[in-house]
Scaffold this motif. Structure first.
Motif: not given
Length: 292
Positions: A30-52
């Motif tokens: 996922d990092l091969l395309y630069g910071p823009g695409p990585v930041l762009g995928m954040l809305p579809e990720l869970r944001q629940d404060g859970w540290w693995l």
């Protein structure tokens, strides 16, 4: 996907956001395309404060937007493969101009430490070690161009390979020496392993390396009292120089490796796009009304 990873964004004002993804295996792609695409995928990720924690985090990414620092680690993916690691890092650095790109050997603990949080929060101190079996030369786990595995050489005569699907054998301490006494021998290892240990019992000296993240990597000397322990990080060539029993088969780390990594990255993007489209169809599909 059951593979889990944290993604952390450290904003310019010092606040951080914690996300979780189920696409840990291949997260380096996922990092091969630069910071823009990585930041762009954040809305579809869970944001629940859970540290693995150490046992659950199969990968992780941290973007420090203020300092332009990219930290990441993985258990699996081309960055953990001998033939592809150099190409992956070169491609990521090219896609993140002006950024410092850094690999983490100690996984989630280093992510927390970077943003000023207690690394002990993600430690699994009470977990019993998962002992890696020692494999015979014809074991099916060692088939293929990138079989992985942990190469263990001892002195000038012994060469063994352990599975990499368990705790790194270096965490066994001196008990590992006893297991090697009747382990299958491998002669000269030509495999593209992704980790290794070289033991010099007479000098009580140990050198080890790993292309994948290993929890508590910097605490290994505590497990080998009376020994001098060197962590070679990802420098597998030091193992080659230290032992006559490790000579990986030649490979092209240039154009061939880059092409293979790009192919895998595009396949991953296509799969994620299909899954995203399916999730959208399921979410927007009209519900059937129950018959009267």
């Amino acid at each position: 996907m059951g593979d889990r990873a944290n993604v952390i964004v450290l904003r310019e004002n010092g606040t951080h956001e914690l996300y979780r993804t189920g696409w840990a295996v291949g997260i380096d792609l996922d990092l091969l395309y630069g910071p823009g695409p990585v930041l762009g995928m954040l809305p579809e990720l869970r944001q629940d404060g859970w540290w693995l924690d150490d046992s659950m985090a199969q990968g992780g990414i941290l973007l420090d937007l203020g300092r332009k620092v990219l930290l990441f680690f993985a258990w699996q993916g081309p960055s953990t493969e001998l033939r592809h690691r150099a190409a992956v890092f070169a491609m990521i650095r090219a896609a993140w101009p002006g950024w410092e790109v850094r690999w983490l050997y100690d996984g989630p603990a280093e992510l927390r430490e970077y943003i000023g949080l207690d690394p002990e929060y993600v430690r699994c101190r009470d977990a019993a070690p998962s002992v890696a079996p020692l494999l015979a030369p014809d074991d099916e786990d060692l088939a293929g161009a990138d079989p992985g595995g942990v190469l263990i050489t001892a002195g000038t005569d012994h060469c063994h390979v352990a599975s990499d699907a368990f705790d790194h054998p270096v965490r066994e301490g001196a008990a590992l020496l006893h297991r090697l006494s009747d382990a299958p021998g491998h002669g000269v290892c030509r495999l593209h392993v992704n980790s290794g240990i070289h033991l010099d019992p007479q000098r009580r000296h140990l050198g080890w390396w790993s292309l994948y993240s290993s929890p508590q990597a910097y605490e290994v000397p505590e497990l080998w009292p009376g020994w001098t322990v060197e962590f070679w990080q990802d420098d597998w060539e030091r193992h080659v120089r230290a032992s006559d029993h490790f000579s990986p088969a030649p490979f092209d780390a240039g154009g061939d490796a880059r092409a293979a990594v790009l192919t895998e990255a595009e396949e991953r993007r296509a799969l994620r796009a299909r899954n995203r489209a399916l999730a959208t169809r399921l979410r927007t599909a009209p519900t059937r009304s129950e018959p009267a």
